[in-house]
Design a protein around this motif. Structure first.
Motif, PDB file in Angstrom:
ATOM      1  N   THR A  74       0.836  -1.200   0.000  1.00 11.36           N
ATOM      2  CA  THR A  74       0.000   0.000   0.000  1.00 11.36           C
ATOM      3  C   THR A  74       0.870   1.249   0.000  1.00 11.36           C
ATOM      4  OG1 THR A  74      -0.233   0.463   2.398  1.00 11.36           O
ATOM      5  CG2 THR A  74      -1.615  -1.278   1.462  1.00 11.36           C
TER       6      THR A  74
ATOM      7  N   ASN B 295     -10.038   0.019   7.299  1.00 12.84           N
ATOM      8  CA  ASN B 295      -9.851  -1.054   6.323  1.00 12.84           C
ATOM      9  C   ASN B 295     -10.854  -2.184   6.500  1.00 12.84           C
ATOM     10  OD1 ASN B 295      -7.724   0.226   5.028  1.00 12.84           O
ATOM     11  ND2 ASN B 295      -6.213  -0.621   6.440  1.00 12.84           N
TER      12      ASN B 295
ATOM     13  N   ALA C 256      -6.350  -1.623   2.586  1.00 10.19           N
ATOM     14  CA  ALA C 256      -6.528  -0.240   2.162  1.00 10.19           C
ATOM     15  C   ALA C 256      -7.958  -0.072   1.675  1.00 10.19           C
ATOM     16  CB  ALA C 256      -5.526   0.131   1.073  1.00 10.19           C
TER      17      ALA C 256
ATOM     18  N   ASN D 139      -5.127   4.172   3.872  1.00  6.39           N
ATOM     19  CA  ASN D 139      -4.427   2.913   4.177  1.00  6.39           C
ATOM     20  C   ASN D 139      -3.990   2.803   5.632  1.00  6.39           C
ATOM     21  OD1 ASN D 139      -2.243   4.824   3.920  1.00  6.39           O
ATOM     22  ND2 ASN D 139      -0.837   3.124   3.486  1.00  6.39           N
TER      23      ASN D 139
END
Length: 288
Positions: free
Chosen positions: A91, A160, A181, A135
């Motif tokens: 991410t 998330n 994410a 993220n």
């Protein structure tokens, strides 16, 4: 260009290379795993002494910041060096193939903290943006309250797990699948309505969507879409800043609640409950 980014760059001043640092940013990692902060200087802005490094759990690093600096800081997660010798992250990767980003920005989705120091009226302008997705939980605040709003801002909770299915980025690891994410609706669908582009490129024609409101509900002070300026941009002057990855929601609110920052919105929505998560970043989950 994203109108939010354009406004951000217009606030920046000309390059002041060689000038003594005007401020410091203290970056602290409270995640359970190592993260790799990335740093990107804006156009016509002095470069920082580092553009990326590893930050282990519980560790901090202080970065000297030039006068008039503008740019972005984010956290990369789930990173490793491959057999080809290239360093990559699952991410917010900057695509440099190295730990140092070297002038490259974060690949969405990524939580971003954005700064313009010594902008209009001598104020620092800063925000935590979820416009490019999310993220990691992040918190940014001035180390002392001076002139300006001087508010703490950020997204303190792990989105998330709660991310809508159509926006969620998942990864497999050690026999399980987990969200790592959460994309923005613009990235997920490419629809001009969600991107504030084309005929939707003005504040009058681009409104919050059900997806941007998901971010705004959980993190009221963060940018949720391009024209979210009134509730998401903060100012201060003549101070240093602290940036925390995976801040503890209750602890952060208690500590910052003792300071009078004048912000009208709470840092988190109080109708959310917090439980220790099992997500790869080791932060917190939001459960309603």
């Amino acid at each position: 260009m994203d109108p939010h980014l354009l406004l951000f760059l217009l606030l920046s001043t000309s390059s002041l290379s060689g000038i003594e640092p005007a401020a410091t940013f203290k970056l602290t990692n409270l995640c359970r795993q190592t993260i790799w902060p990335g740093l990107l200087s804006g156009a016509n802005t002095a470069q920082l002494p580092t553009t990326g490094f590893a930050l282990r759990p519980g560790k901090s690093r202080t970065i000297p910041i030039p006068a008039g600096w503008s740019g972005r800081i984010w956290g990369r997660t789930l990173c490793a060096t491959g057999a080809d010798g290239k360093f990559t992250c699952l991410t917010a990767d900057c695509g440099s193939g190295k730990v140092e980003c070297g002038g490259s920005g974060a690949k969405p989705p990524a939580t971003l903290v954005e700064f313009t120091l010594n902008g209009a009226d001598g104020l620092d302008f800063y925000d935590v943006s979820l416009v490019d997705g999310y993220n990691l939980p992040m918190l940014a605040f001035p180390q002392k309250v001076t002139r300006g709003g001087c508010g703490a801002t950020g997204c303190l909770i792990d989105l998330n797990g709660a991310c809508p299915k159509e926006l969620k980025v998942v990864a497999r690891g050690k026999g399980r699948v987990g969200g790592v994410a959460c994309m923005s609706a613009c990235e997920a669908f490419g629809d001009p309505r969600f991107c504030c582009a084309g005929e939707y490129s003005t504040p009058e024609t681009c409104s919050p969507s059900v997806y941007s409101l998901f971010f705004k509900y959980a993190c009221p002070r963060s940018y949720s879409y391009a024209y979210d300026d009134k509730t998401s941009t903060y100012t201060c002057a003549n101070t240093d800043y602290t940036i925390v990855f995976c801040p503890r929601p209750y602890t952060s609110q208690e500590v910052l609640g003792r300071r009078k920052d004048g912000a009208s919105l709470p840092l988190v929505n109080k109708t959310s409950m917090y439980w220790p998560s099992r997500h790869p970043n080791g932060a917190f989950s939001s459960v309603r």
